[in-house]
Design an enzyme around this catalytic site. Sequence first.
Site, PDB file in Angstrom:
ATOM      1  N   SER A 185       0.849  -1.185   0.000  1.00 41.51           N
ATOM      2  CA  SER A 185       0.000   0.000   0.000  1.00 41.51           C
ATOM      3  C   SER A 185       0.892   1.245   0.000  1.00 41.51           C
ATOM      4  CB  SER A 185      -0.967  -0.037   1.188  1.00 41.51           C
ATOM      5  OG  SER A 185      -1.946   0.962   1.076  1.00 41.51           O
ATOM      6  N   ASP A 253     -17.089 -14.069 -15.953  1.00 41.38           N
ATOM      7  CA  ASP A 253     -16.290 -15.113 -15.318  1.00 41.38           C
ATOM      8  C   ASP A 253     -15.851 -16.192 -16.303  1.00 41.38           C
ATOM      9  OD1 ASP A 253     -15.004 -16.657 -13.456  1.00 41.38           O
ATOM     10  OD2 ASP A 253     -16.814 -17.400 -12.477  1.00 41.38           O
ATOM     11  N   ASP A 256     -12.581 -16.569 -19.253  1.00 41.59           N
ATOM     12  CA  ASP A 256     -11.253 -17.184 -19.139  1.00 41.59           C
ATOM     13  C   ASP A 256     -11.337 -18.711 -19.138  1.00 41.59           C
ATOM     14  OD1 ASP A 256     -12.246 -17.728 -16.606  1.00 41.59           O
ATOM     15  OD2 ASP A 256     -11.054 -16.190 -15.613  1.00 41.59           O
ATOM     16  N   ASP A 260     -15.151 -19.911 -12.095  1.00 39.96           N
ATOM     17  CA  ASP A 260     -14.737 -20.265 -10.738  1.00 39.96           C
ATOM     18  C   ASP A 260     -14.892 -19.125  -9.746  1.00 39.96           C
ATOM     19  OD1 ASP A 260     -12.818 -18.620 -11.760  1.00 39.96           O
ATOM     20  OD2 ASP A 260     -11.130 -19.973 -11.454  1.00 39.96           O
ATOM     21  N   VAL A 262     -13.639 -16.169 -10.142  1.00 36.85           N
ATOM     22  CA  VAL A 262     -12.484 -15.276 -10.266  1.00 36.85           C
ATOM     23  C   VAL A 262     -12.294 -14.932 -11.736  1.00 36.85           C
ATOM     24  CG1 VAL A 262      -9.991 -15.022  -9.953  1.00 36.85           C
ATOM     25  CG2 VAL A 262     -11.337 -16.226  -8.230  1.00 36.85           C
ATOM     26  N   ASP A 414      -8.471  -4.960  -6.092  1.00 40.28           N
ATOM     27  CA  ASP A 414      -8.076  -3.990  -5.066  1.00 40.28           C
ATOM     28  C   ASP A 414      -9.100  -2.863  -5.017  1.00 40.28           C
ATOM     29  OD1 ASP A 414      -6.764  -1.893  -3.573  1.00 40.28           O
ATOM     30  OD2 ASP A 414      -4.858  -2.882  -3.989  1.00 40.28           O
ATOM     31  N   HIS A 464      -7.047  -5.630  -1.540  1.00 37.03           N
ATOM     32  CA  HIS A 464      -5.948  -4.710  -1.232  1.00 37.03           C
ATOM     33  C   HIS A 464      -4.872  -5.434  -0.444  1.00 37.03           C
ATOM     34  CE1 HIS A 464      -3.893  -0.989  -0.899  1.00 37.03           C
ATOM     35  NE2 HIS A 464      -4.088  -0.846   0.402  1.00 37.03           N
TER      36      HIS A 464
END
Length: 576
Positions: A185, A253, A256, A260, A262, A414, A464
Amino acid sequence: MLRLNGLRVLLRTLAAIGALLTTASASAACADLLALSLPSTTISSATDVPAGAFTAPDGTVLDALPAFCRVVGVSRPASDSEIGFEVWIPSAGWNQNYLQVGTVVFAGNIQYRSLGFALRRGYATATTDGGHRASIGDASFARGHPQKILDWGYQALATTISNGKALVSAYTHRAPHYSYFFGASNGGRDALIAAQRFPGAFDGIIADAPSSAWVHNAFSWLWSQDAQFGSPAATISAAKLPAIQAAALAQCDAKDHTADGVVNDPRRCRFDPRVLLCSGAESDACLTAPQLQTLAAILAGPVNPRTGERIYYGFEPFAVATPGTWNQWITGNAAVPGGGHAVLANQFFANMVFDTGSAGFDHTQVNFDTDVARAERKPVAGQPLASVIDATSADLSGFRARNGKMILYIGWEDPVVPPRGAITYYESVVARQWLDNPQISRAEDALAQTQQFFRLFMVPGMGHFTGGPGTSAFGALYGPPALAIDRQHDVLAAMEAWVEQGIAPERIVAAKYANDDPAKGVVRTRPLCHYPQSAVWIGQGSAEDAQNFICVDSPRGAYLDAAPARAPLPSSAQSR
Protein backbone atom coordinates in the site's frame (compact mmCIF):
# COMPACT_ATOMS: atom_id res chain seq x y z
CA MET A 1 37.26 -44.89 27.20
CA LEU A 2 37.26 -42.78 30.36
CA ARG A 3 39.58 -40.30 28.68
CA LEU A 4 37.24 -40.11 25.68
CA ASN A 5 34.21 -39.50 27.89
CA GLY A 6 36.14 -36.88 29.82
CA LEU A 7 37.10 -35.17 26.59
CA ARG A 8 33.45 -35.14 25.50
CA VAL A 9 32.40 -33.57 28.82
CA LEU A 10 35.15 -30.96 28.49
CA LEU A 11 34.10 -30.11 24.94
CA ARG A 12 30.45 -29.79 25.99
CA THR A 13 31.45 -27.53 28.88
CA LEU A 14 33.59 -25.35 26.65
CA ALA A 15 30.75 -25.14 24.12
CA ALA A 16 28.32 -24.08 26.84
CA ILE A 17 30.76 -21.45 28.11
CA GLY A 18 31.26 -20.26 24.55
CA ALA A 19 27.53 -19.92 24.07
CA LEU A 20 27.23 -17.91 27.28
CA LEU A 21 30.10 -15.67 26.25
CA THR A 22 28.56 -15.20 22.81
CA THR A 23 25.23 -14.23 24.38
CA ALA A 24 26.92 -11.85 26.79
CA SER A 25 28.92 -10.33 23.96
CA ALA A 26 25.78 -9.85 21.88
CA SER A 27 24.03 -8.22 24.83
CA ALA A 28 26.91 -5.84 25.34
CA ALA A 29 26.95 -5.07 21.62
CA CYS A 30 23.25 -4.25 21.67
CA ALA A 31 23.59 -1.92 24.65
CA ASP A 32 26.64 -0.33 23.06
CA LEU A 33 24.50 0.90 20.17
CA LEU A 34 23.17 3.59 22.50
CA ALA A 35 26.49 5.35 22.10
CA LEU A 36 26.56 5.14 18.31
CA SER A 37 26.71 8.59 16.71
CA LEU A 38 24.38 8.99 13.72
CA PRO A 39 23.62 12.27 11.92
CA SER A 40 20.71 14.20 13.48
CA THR A 41 19.66 11.03 15.29
CA THR A 42 19.11 9.98 18.89
CA ILE A 43 19.07 6.32 19.91
CA SER A 44 16.39 6.07 22.60
CA SER A 45 16.93 2.44 23.55
CA ALA A 46 18.87 -0.64 22.52
CA THR A 47 17.76 -3.77 24.32
CA ASP A 48 17.98 -7.52 23.93
CA VAL A 49 14.67 -9.30 23.44
CA PRO A 50 14.59 -13.03 24.24
CA ALA A 51 13.24 -15.60 21.81
CA GLY A 52 9.52 -16.33 21.96
CA ALA A 53 6.47 -14.09 21.99
CA PHE A 54 6.98 -10.33 21.94
CA THR A 55 4.29 -7.80 22.80
CA ALA A 56 4.91 -4.58 20.91
CA PRO A 57 4.14 -1.13 22.37
CA ASP A 58 0.91 -0.96 20.34
CA GLY A 59 -0.28 -4.28 21.78
CA THR A 60 0.57 -6.39 18.75
CA VAL A 61 1.66 -9.86 19.88
CA LEU A 62 4.26 -11.50 17.68
CA ASP A 63 4.78 -15.20 18.32
CA ALA A 64 7.81 -17.38 17.69
CA LEU A 65 10.38 -14.65 17.22
CA PRO A 66 14.09 -15.42 17.48
CA ALA A 67 16.12 -13.48 20.03
CA PHE A 68 17.00 -10.04 18.73
CA CYS A 69 18.49 -6.66 19.50
CA ARG A 70 15.75 -4.02 19.36
CA VAL A 71 16.87 -0.46 18.64
CA VAL A 72 14.48 2.49 18.91
CA GLY A 73 15.48 5.91 17.66
CA VAL A 74 14.37 9.25 16.28
CA SER A 75 15.88 11.39 13.53
CA ARG A 76 15.54 15.15 13.22
CA PRO A 77 17.10 16.20 9.88
CA ALA A 78 15.14 19.46 10.08
CA SER A 79 13.76 21.55 12.93
CA ASP A 80 10.21 20.27 12.35
CA SER A 81 11.23 16.65 11.82
CA GLU A 82 10.49 13.84 14.24
CA ILE A 83 11.16 10.60 12.35
CA GLY A 84 10.75 7.57 14.57
CA PHE A 85 12.27 4.26 13.54
CA GLU A 86 13.09 0.81 14.85
CA VAL A 87 15.82 -1.62 13.85
CA TRP A 88 15.64 -5.31 14.80
CA ILE A 89 18.77 -7.44 14.46
CA PRO A 90 18.88 -11.20 15.10
CA SER A 91 21.07 -12.14 18.05
CA ALA A 92 22.01 -15.33 16.22
CA GLY A 93 21.19 -16.99 12.92
CA TRP A 94 21.38 -13.79 10.88
CA ASN A 95 21.13 -14.50 7.15
CA GLN A 96 23.68 -11.69 6.51
CA ASN A 97 21.07 -9.59 4.71
CA TYR A 98 18.94 -6.50 5.40
CA LEU A 99 15.21 -6.15 4.73
CA GLN A 100 13.58 -2.76 5.27
CA VAL A 101 9.78 -2.74 5.40
CA GLY A 102 7.39 0.05 4.47
CA THR A 103 4.69 2.12 6.13
CA VAL A 104 0.90 1.94 5.74
CA VAL A 105 -1.43 4.75 4.57
CA PHE A 106 -0.49 7.95 6.45
CA ALA A 107 1.87 5.99 8.73
CA GLY A 108 2.19 7.46 12.25
CA ASN A 109 3.22 4.19 13.83
CA ILE A 110 5.66 1.33 13.55
CA GLN A 111 4.46 -1.72 11.60
CA TYR A 112 5.57 -4.36 14.08
CA ARG A 113 3.98 -7.21 12.17
CA SER A 114 6.22 -6.42 9.20
CA LEU A 115 9.31 -6.33 11.41
CA GLY A 116 8.35 -9.73 12.82
CA PHE A 117 7.87 -11.10 9.31
CA ALA A 118 11.40 -10.07 8.33
CA LEU A 119 13.00 -11.22 11.58
CA ARG A 120 11.51 -14.71 11.28
CA ARG A 121 13.06 -14.96 7.83
CA GLY A 122 16.50 -14.32 9.33
CA TYR A 123 16.85 -10.70 8.26
CA ALA A 124 18.08 -7.66 10.10
CA THR A 125 15.19 -5.29 9.54
CA ALA A 126 14.05 -1.71 10.01
CA THR A 127 11.07 0.55 9.45
CA THR A 128 9.84 4.06 10.25
CA ASP A 129 6.69 5.78 11.47
CA GLY A 130 6.86 8.18 8.52
CA GLY A 131 7.80 11.17 10.64
CA HIS A 132 4.82 11.67 12.95
CA ARG A 133 2.79 10.13 15.79
CA ALA A 134 -0.77 10.35 14.47
CA SER A 135 -2.39 7.20 13.06
CA ILE A 136 -2.59 5.48 9.70
CA GLY A 137 -5.94 7.13 8.96
CA ASP A 138 -5.04 10.62 10.20
CA ALA A 139 -3.22 13.20 8.06
CA SER A 140 -3.62 16.09 10.51
CA PHE A 141 0.15 16.00 11.06
CA ALA A 142 0.56 17.58 7.61
CA ARG A 143 -1.52 20.74 8.05
CA GLY A 144 0.81 23.69 8.40
CA HIS A 145 3.86 21.40 8.49
CA PRO A 146 5.41 21.13 5.02
CA GLN A 147 8.53 19.49 6.46
CA LYS A 148 6.42 16.66 7.84
CA ILE A 149 4.87 16.13 4.40
CA LEU A 150 8.40 15.99 3.03
CA ASP A 151 9.37 13.47 5.70
CA TRP A 152 6.30 11.32 5.04
CA GLY A 153 6.87 11.61 1.30
CA TYR A 154 10.44 10.32 1.22
CA GLN A 155 12.75 11.79 3.89
CA ALA A 156 11.74 9.28 6.58
CA LEU A 157 12.53 6.50 4.14
CA ALA A 158 15.95 7.98 3.38
CA THR A 159 17.01 8.47 7.00
CA THR A 160 15.84 4.99 7.96
CA ILE A 161 17.84 3.44 5.12
CA SER A 162 20.96 5.19 6.40
CA ASN A 163 20.36 4.57 10.10
CA GLY A 164 19.14 1.02 9.64
CA LYS A 165 22.19 -0.12 7.73
CA ALA A 166 24.58 1.73 10.04
CA LEU A 167 23.10 0.10 13.14
CA VAL A 168 23.16 -3.35 11.57
CA SER A 169 26.79 -2.91 10.57
CA ALA A 170 27.74 -1.64 14.03
CA TYR A 171 26.07 -4.59 15.75
CA THR A 172 27.27 -7.34 13.41
CA HIS A 173 30.64 -5.76 12.53
CA ARG A 174 29.92 -6.17 8.83
CA ALA A 175 27.75 -4.59 6.17
CA PRO A 176 24.73 -6.58 4.95
CA HIS A 177 25.58 -8.70 1.94
CA TYR A 178 22.28 -8.00 0.18
CA SER A 179 19.71 -5.32 0.95
CA TYR A 180 16.00 -5.66 0.20
CA PHE A 181 12.86 -3.57 0.58
CA PHE A 182 9.30 -4.88 0.94
CA GLY A 183 6.26 -2.65 1.35
CA ALA A 184 2.49 -2.78 0.82
CA SER A 185 0.00 0.00 0.00
CA ASN A 186 1.75 3.21 1.06
CA GLY A 187 4.68 0.91 1.77
CA GLY A 188 4.46 -0.09 -1.88
CA ARG A 189 4.78 3.59 -2.71
CA ASP A 190 7.81 3.65 -0.39
CA ALA A 191 9.22 0.77 -2.44
CA LEU A 192 8.88 2.64 -5.72
CA ILE A 193 10.30 5.79 -4.10
CA ALA A 194 13.33 3.74 -3.07
CA ALA A 195 13.94 2.59 -6.64
CA GLN A 196 13.36 6.05 -8.10
CA ARG A 197 15.07 8.33 -5.55
CA PHE A 198 17.59 6.03 -3.84
CA PRO A 199 18.59 3.56 -6.55
CA GLY A 200 21.78 2.47 -4.82
CA ALA A 201 20.14 1.49 -1.54
CA PHE A 202 18.61 -1.90 -2.36
CA ASP A 203 19.47 -4.93 -4.45
CA GLY A 204 15.87 -6.13 -4.55
CA ILE A 205 12.57 -4.29 -4.07
CA ILE A 206 9.04 -5.68 -3.74
CA ALA A 207 6.18 -3.19 -4.19
CA ASP A 208 2.80 -4.59 -3.11
CA ALA A 209 -0.30 -2.61 -4.20
CA PRO A 210 1.64 0.67 -4.39
CA SER A 211 -0.35 3.89 -4.16
CA SER A 212 2.17 5.38 -6.57
CA ALA A 213 0.09 8.17 -8.14
CA TRP A 214 -1.09 9.30 -4.72
CA VAL A 215 -2.59 12.64 -5.76
CA HIS A 216 -4.65 11.21 -8.62
CA ASN A 217 -5.51 8.13 -6.54
CA ALA A 218 -7.00 10.51 -3.96
CA PHE A 219 -9.29 11.90 -6.66
CA SER A 220 -10.49 8.32 -7.28
CA TRP A 221 -11.44 8.07 -3.60
CA LEU A 222 -13.17 11.43 -3.66
CA TRP A 223 -14.97 10.52 -6.89
CA SER A 224 -16.43 7.33 -5.45
CA GLN A 225 -17.39 9.21 -2.27
CA ASP A 226 -19.22 11.83 -4.31
CA ALA A 227 -20.93 9.19 -6.41
CA GLN A 228 -21.95 7.04 -3.45
CA PHE A 229 -23.05 9.76 -1.05
CA GLY A 230 -23.89 12.68 -3.36
CA SER A 231 -27.60 12.10 -2.84
CA PRO A 232 -29.59 9.54 -0.81
CA ALA A 233 -31.32 8.30 -3.95
CA ALA A 234 -27.98 7.44 -5.56
CA THR A 235 -26.49 5.60 -2.58
CA ILE A 236 -25.85 1.87 -3.06
CA SER A 237 -26.39 -0.13 0.12
CA ALA A 238 -24.04 -2.95 1.04
CA ALA A 239 -27.02 -5.30 0.73
CA LYS A 240 -26.96 -4.77 -3.05
CA LEU A 241 -23.31 -5.78 -3.47
CA PRO A 242 -24.01 -9.53 -3.91
CA ALA A 243 -26.33 -8.75 -6.83
CA ILE A 244 -23.70 -6.52 -8.44
CA GLN A 245 -21.00 -9.17 -8.06
CA ALA A 246 -23.26 -11.93 -9.39
CA ALA A 247 -24.18 -9.88 -12.47
CA ALA A 248 -20.55 -9.00 -13.16
CA LEU A 249 -19.44 -12.63 -12.84
CA ALA A 250 -22.32 -13.83 -15.01
CA GLN A 251 -21.07 -11.60 -17.81
CA CYS A 252 -17.33 -12.13 -17.44
CA ASP A 253 -16.29 -15.11 -15.32
CA ALA A 254 -16.42 -17.72 -18.09
CA LYS A 255 -14.42 -15.56 -20.50
CA ASP A 256 -11.25 -17.18 -19.14
CA HIS A 257 -12.76 -20.69 -19.65
CA THR A 258 -13.04 -21.35 -15.91
CA ALA A 259 -16.26 -20.26 -14.20
CA ASP A 260 -14.74 -20.27 -10.74
CA GLY A 261 -15.75 -16.94 -9.24
CA VAL A 262 -12.48 -15.28 -10.27
CA VAL A 263 -11.95 -13.19 -13.40
CA ASN A 264 -8.37 -13.80 -14.48
CA ASP A 265 -8.04 -10.66 -16.60
CA PRO A 266 -10.75 -8.00 -16.21
CA ARG A 267 -9.43 -6.20 -19.29
CA ARG A 268 -10.95 -8.96 -21.43
CA CYS A 269 -14.54 -8.23 -20.40
CA ARG A 270 -16.14 -4.84 -19.87
CA PHE A 271 -19.06 -5.31 -17.49
CA ASP A 272 -22.29 -3.61 -18.55
CA PRO A 273 -24.15 -2.77 -15.31
CA ARG A 274 -27.38 -1.83 -17.07
CA VAL A 275 -28.58 -5.41 -16.60
CA LEU A 276 -29.12 -4.49 -12.95
CA LEU A 277 -31.69 -1.76 -13.64
CA CYS A 278 -34.86 -2.40 -11.65
CA SER A 279 -37.78 -3.24 -13.92
CA GLY A 280 -40.31 -2.88 -11.13
CA ALA A 281 -40.12 -2.15 -7.43
CA GLU A 282 -36.67 -1.59 -6.00
CA SER A 283 -35.06 -4.51 -4.15
CA ASP A 284 -31.60 -5.69 -3.14
CA ALA A 285 -31.46 -7.62 -6.43
CA CYS A 286 -31.48 -4.53 -8.63
CA LEU A 287 -30.40 -0.88 -8.90
CA THR A 288 -32.43 2.22 -9.52
CA ALA A 289 -31.37 4.59 -12.30
CA PRO A 290 -29.49 6.93 -9.88
CA GLN A 291 -27.78 3.94 -8.24
CA LEU A 292 -26.83 2.60 -11.65
CA GLN A 293 -25.19 5.93 -12.43
CA THR A 294 -23.29 5.69 -9.14
CA LEU A 295 -21.99 2.23 -9.99
CA ALA A 296 -20.98 3.25 -13.51
CA ALA A 297 -19.09 6.26 -12.16
CA ILE A 298 -17.17 4.20 -9.59
CA LEU A 299 -16.21 1.59 -12.17
CA ALA A 300 -15.06 4.20 -14.70
CA GLY A 301 -13.10 6.41 -12.30
CA PRO A 302 -12.72 10.19 -12.11
CA VAL A 303 -12.75 12.42 -15.17
CA ASN A 304 -12.49 16.13 -15.76
CA PRO A 305 -16.13 17.26 -16.14
CA ARG A 306 -15.15 19.95 -18.63
CA THR A 307 -12.84 18.03 -20.95
CA GLY A 308 -13.71 14.39 -20.28
CA GLU A 309 -10.03 13.68 -19.66
CA ARG A 310 -9.33 10.75 -17.37
CA ILE A 311 -7.90 11.79 -14.00
CA TYR A 312 -7.31 8.24 -12.78
CA TYR A 313 -8.84 4.79 -12.87
CA GLY A 314 -11.88 3.22 -11.26
CA PHE A 315 -12.36 -0.09 -9.49
CA GLU A 316 -13.32 -3.58 -10.65
CA PRO A 317 -16.75 -5.15 -9.94
CA PHE A 318 -15.96 -8.87 -9.66
CA ALA A 319 -15.45 -9.26 -5.89
CA VAL A 320 -17.48 -6.36 -4.49
CA ALA A 321 -19.45 -8.58 -2.10
CA THR A 322 -16.34 -10.06 -0.50
CA PRO A 323 -15.98 -8.81 3.10
CA GLY A 324 -13.30 -6.16 3.43
CA THR A 325 -13.64 -4.87 -0.12
CA TRP A 326 -16.41 -2.51 -1.20
CA ASN A 327 -18.37 -2.75 2.06
CA GLN A 328 -15.34 -1.43 3.91
CA TRP A 329 -14.03 1.06 1.38
CA ILE A 330 -16.90 2.32 -0.79
CA THR A 331 -20.41 1.61 0.49
CA GLY A 332 -19.35 1.74 4.13
CA ASN A 333 -20.29 -0.51 7.04
CA ALA A 334 -21.06 -0.22 10.74
CA ALA A 335 -17.41 0.37 11.62
CA VAL A 336 -16.79 2.89 8.81
CA PRO A 337 -20.24 4.26 7.85
CA GLY A 338 -18.91 6.57 5.14
CA GLY A 339 -16.44 4.08 3.73
CA GLY A 340 -12.67 4.11 3.75
CA HIS A 341 -12.47 6.15 0.54
CA ALA A 342 -14.19 9.05 2.29
CA VAL A 343 -11.80 8.84 5.24
CA LEU A 344 -8.68 8.85 3.08
CA ALA A 345 -9.91 11.49 0.65
CA ASN A 346 -11.09 13.86 3.36
CA GLN A 347 -7.88 13.50 5.37
CA PHE A 348 -5.70 14.06 2.32
CA PHE A 349 -7.51 17.07 0.86
CA ALA A 350 -8.25 18.71 4.21
CA ASN A 351 -4.69 18.48 5.51
CA MET A 352 -2.31 18.24 2.56
CA VAL A 353 -4.05 20.30 -0.12
CA PHE A 354 -6.49 22.88 1.27
CA ASP A 355 -5.19 23.19 4.87
CA THR A 356 -8.70 23.47 6.28
CA GLY A 357 -8.45 20.60 8.72
CA SER A 358 -11.09 17.90 8.75
CA ALA A 359 -13.68 19.99 10.58
CA GLY A 360 -13.53 22.77 8.00
CA PHE A 361 -13.40 20.60 4.88
CA ASP A 362 -16.35 20.21 2.50
CA HIS A 363 -15.63 17.50 -0.04
CA THR A 364 -18.44 18.70 -2.30
CA GLN A 365 -16.48 21.87 -3.01
CA VAL A 366 -13.53 20.08 -4.62
CA ASN A 367 -13.50 20.81 -8.34
CA PHE A 368 -12.49 17.90 -10.56
CA ASP A 369 -11.35 20.37 -13.22
CA THR A 370 -9.29 23.10 -11.58
CA ASP A 371 -8.36 21.40 -8.30
CA VAL A 372 -6.39 18.57 -9.89
CA ALA A 373 -3.60 20.94 -10.90
CA ARG A 374 -4.00 22.80 -7.61
CA ALA A 375 -3.37 19.60 -5.68
CA GLU A 376 -0.45 18.56 -7.86
CA ARG A 377 1.26 21.95 -7.55
CA LYS A 378 0.57 22.70 -3.89
CA PRO A 379 3.92 24.09 -2.62
CA VAL A 380 5.63 21.83 -0.10
CA ALA A 381 9.04 22.95 1.14
CA GLY A 382 9.73 24.53 -2.23
CA GLN A 383 8.50 21.55 -4.27
CA PRO A 384 5.14 20.64 -5.84
CA LEU A 385 3.16 18.24 -3.66
CA ALA A 386 2.97 15.61 -6.41
CA SER A 387 6.75 15.54 -6.79
CA VAL A 388 7.11 15.00 -3.04
CA ILE A 389 4.59 12.20 -2.47
CA ASP A 390 4.02 10.55 -5.86
CA ALA A 391 6.17 7.65 -7.04
CA THR A 392 5.47 7.87 -10.76
CA SER A 393 8.90 8.52 -12.26
CA ALA A 394 9.57 6.10 -15.11
CA ASP A 395 13.30 6.72 -14.86
CA LEU A 396 14.73 3.63 -13.17
CA SER A 397 18.05 3.88 -14.98
CA GLY A 398 20.04 4.26 -11.76
CA PHE A 399 18.38 1.24 -10.19
CA ARG A 400 18.93 -0.83 -13.30
CA ALA A 401 22.56 0.30 -13.58
CA ARG A 402 23.32 -1.05 -10.10
CA ASN A 403 21.74 -4.38 -11.21
CA GLY A 404 18.72 -3.91 -8.96
CA LYS A 405 15.65 -6.12 -9.34
CA MET A 406 12.05 -5.16 -8.64
CA ILE A 407 8.73 -7.00 -8.41
CA LEU A 408 5.46 -5.06 -8.37
CA TYR A 409 2.22 -6.92 -7.73
CA ILE A 410 -1.36 -5.86 -7.11
CA GLY A 411 -4.74 -7.57 -6.83
CA TRP A 412 -7.14 -7.10 -9.72
CA GLU A 413 -9.94 -6.57 -7.15
CA ASP A 414 -8.08 -3.99 -5.07
CA PRO A 415 -10.72 -1.55 -3.74
CA VAL A 416 -8.17 1.07 -2.62
CA VAL A 417 -5.52 1.38 -5.33
CA PRO A 418 -6.97 1.08 -8.86
CA PRO A 419 -5.09 -1.89 -10.35
CA ARG A 420 -4.98 -0.55 -13.90
CA GLY A 421 -2.71 2.21 -12.64
CA ALA A 422 -0.01 -0.40 -12.00
CA ILE A 423 -0.12 -1.41 -15.67
CA THR A 424 0.11 2.22 -16.75
CA TYR A 425 3.14 2.77 -14.53
CA TYR A 426 4.83 -0.38 -15.76
CA GLU A 427 4.22 0.58 -19.39
CA SER A 428 5.72 4.00 -18.69
CA VAL A 429 8.91 2.29 -17.53
CA VAL A 430 8.90 0.16 -20.69
CA ALA A 431 8.52 3.30 -22.80
CA ARG A 432 11.38 4.91 -20.92
CA GLN A 433 13.68 2.12 -22.10
CA TRP A 434 13.41 3.61 -25.59
CA LEU A 435 14.91 6.83 -24.27
CA ASP A 436 17.62 5.15 -22.22
CA ASN A 437 18.58 2.63 -24.92
CA PRO A 438 18.77 4.20 -28.41
CA GLN A 439 19.59 0.80 -29.91
CA ILE A 440 16.08 -0.48 -29.11
CA SER A 441 13.99 -0.45 -32.27
CA ARG A 442 10.93 -2.55 -31.35
CA ALA A 443 8.34 -2.40 -28.59
CA GLU A 444 8.97 -6.07 -27.80
CA ASP A 445 12.64 -5.30 -27.21
CA ALA A 446 11.80 -2.48 -24.79
CA LEU A 447 9.57 -4.87 -22.86
CA ALA A 448 12.29 -7.52 -22.78
CA GLN A 449 14.80 -4.96 -21.52
CA THR A 450 12.41 -3.96 -18.73
CA GLN A 451 11.74 -7.55 -17.74
CA GLN A 452 15.44 -8.05 -17.13
CA PHE A 453 15.14 -5.99 -13.94
CA PHE A 454 11.46 -5.21 -13.30
CA ARG A 455 8.43 -7.53 -13.42
CA LEU A 456 4.75 -6.91 -12.77
CA PHE A 457 2.33 -9.53 -11.46
CA MET A 458 -1.43 -8.84 -11.66
CA VAL A 459 -3.14 -11.11 -9.09
CA PRO A 460 -6.63 -12.28 -10.15
CA GLY A 461 -9.31 -11.96 -7.49
CA MET A 462 -7.11 -10.44 -4.76
CA GLY A 463 -8.16 -7.36 -2.81
CA HIS A 464 -5.95 -4.71 -1.23
CA PHE A 465 -2.69 -6.62 -0.66
CA THR A 466 -4.66 -9.67 0.54
CA GLY A 467 -8.14 -11.16 0.73
CA GLY A 468 -10.72 -11.61 -2.00
CA PRO A 469 -11.73 -14.83 -3.77
CA GLY A 470 -8.40 -15.14 -5.59
CA THR A 471 -5.19 -16.93 -4.63
CA SER A 472 -3.60 -14.47 -2.23
CA ALA A 473 -1.24 -16.79 -0.32
CA PHE A 474 2.22 -16.32 -1.80
CA GLY A 475 4.24 -14.80 1.02
CA ALA A 476 2.88 -11.25 1.07
CA LEU A 477 3.64 -9.09 4.11
CA TYR A 478 0.01 -8.99 5.24
CA GLY A 479 -1.35 -12.09 3.54
CA PRO A 480 -1.64 -15.76 4.45
CA PRO A 481 1.61 -17.75 4.36
CA ALA A 482 2.79 -19.30 1.12
CA LEU A 483 2.52 -23.04 0.58
CA ALA A 484 6.31 -23.21 0.83
CA ILE A 485 9.15 -20.78 1.32
CA ASP A 486 10.83 -21.30 -2.02
CA ARG A 487 11.08 -19.32 -5.22
CA GLN A 488 8.20 -21.23 -6.81
CA HIS A 489 5.67 -20.23 -4.11
CA ASP A 490 6.96 -17.29 -2.10
CA VAL A 491 7.48 -13.79 -3.51
CA LEU A 492 10.36 -12.88 -1.20
CA ALA A 493 12.12 -16.16 -1.95
CA ALA A 494 11.55 -15.47 -5.65
CA MET A 495 13.19 -12.07 -5.23
CA GLU A 496 16.12 -13.60 -3.34
CA ALA A 497 16.66 -16.11 -6.16
CA TRP A 498 16.56 -13.33 -8.75
CA VAL A 499 19.06 -11.13 -6.91
CA GLU A 500 21.39 -13.79 -5.52
CA GLN A 501 21.24 -16.47 -8.21
CA GLY A 502 20.10 -14.60 -11.31
CA ILE A 503 16.91 -16.70 -11.64
CA ALA A 504 14.12 -14.38 -12.79
CA PRO A 505 10.58 -15.21 -11.59
CA GLU A 506 8.53 -16.61 -14.47
CA ARG A 507 5.54 -17.61 -12.34
CA ILE A 508 4.69 -17.90 -8.67
CA VAL A 509 2.23 -20.55 -7.51
CA ALA A 510 -0.23 -18.92 -5.12
CA ALA A 511 -2.81 -20.62 -2.93
CA LYS A 512 -6.29 -19.90 -1.65
CA TYR A 513 -7.06 -21.32 1.79
CA ALA A 514 -10.60 -21.86 3.03
CA ASN A 515 -11.55 -18.57 4.72
CA ASP A 516 -7.90 -17.56 4.19
CA ASP A 517 -6.97 -19.87 7.08
CA PRO A 518 -4.15 -22.34 6.35
CA ALA A 519 -5.50 -24.67 9.05
CA LYS A 520 -8.69 -25.14 7.02
CA GLY A 521 -6.94 -26.44 3.94
CA VAL A 522 -6.21 -25.38 0.39
CA VAL A 523 -9.16 -24.56 -1.86
CA ARG A 524 -7.16 -23.92 -5.02
CA THR A 525 -3.76 -23.07 -6.39
CA ARG A 526 -3.10 -20.86 -9.38
CA PRO A 527 0.03 -19.56 -11.08
CA LEU A 528 0.66 -15.83 -10.97
CA CYS A 529 2.13 -14.86 -14.32
CA HIS A 530 4.26 -11.81 -14.97
CA TYR A 531 2.73 -9.15 -17.19
CA PRO A 532 1.75 -9.22 -19.99
CA GLN A 533 1.17 -12.94 -19.50
CA SER A 534 -1.90 -14.36 -17.80
CA ALA A 535 -2.81 -17.84 -16.55
CA VAL A 536 -4.89 -20.01 -18.89
CA TRP A 537 -6.38 -23.41 -18.07
CA ILE A 538 -5.11 -26.09 -20.45
CA GLY A 539 -8.60 -27.58 -20.77
CA GLN A 540 -8.02 -30.76 -18.81
CA GLY A 541 -7.37 -31.62 -15.20
CA SER A 542 -8.75 -29.76 -12.23
CA ALA A 543 -9.17 -26.02 -12.68
CA GLU A 544 -8.34 -25.74 -8.98
CA ASP A 545 -4.77 -27.00 -9.52
CA ALA A 546 -1.99 -24.70 -10.71
CA GLN A 547 -0.28 -27.48 -12.65
CA ASN A 548 -3.16 -27.39 -15.14
CA PHE A 549 -2.50 -23.77 -16.09
CA ILE A 550 0.06 -22.19 -18.38
CA CYS A 551 1.17 -18.59 -18.68
CA VAL A 552 0.41 -17.15 -22.11
CA ASP A 553 1.04 -13.74 -23.62
CA SER A 554 -1.82 -11.25 -23.52
CA PRO A 555 -2.25 -7.85 -25.15
CA ARG A 556 -0.72 -4.94 -23.30
CA GLY A 557 -2.21 -1.82 -21.76
CA ALA A 558 -4.62 -0.82 -19.01
CA TYR A 559 -7.53 -1.36 -21.42
CA LEU A 560 -7.73 -3.79 -24.32
CA ASP A 561 -10.60 -1.91 -25.94
CA ALA A 562 -11.09 1.83 -26.19
CA ALA A 563 -11.63 3.34 -22.76
CA PRO A 564 -14.74 5.54 -22.56
CA ALA A 565 -13.93 9.08 -23.58
CA ARG A 566 -16.21 10.47 -20.90
CA ALA A 567 -17.12 8.43 -17.86
CA PRO A 568 -20.50 8.97 -16.18
CA LEU A 569 -20.35 11.82 -13.68
CA PRO A 570 -21.65 11.62 -10.14
CA SER A 571 -24.63 13.93 -9.85
CA SER A 572 -22.74 16.05 -7.33
CA ALA A 573 -19.88 16.59 -9.78
CA GLN A 574 -22.26 17.54 -12.58
CA SER A 575 -23.51 20.53 -10.63
CA ARG A 576 -20.08 22.07 -9.96
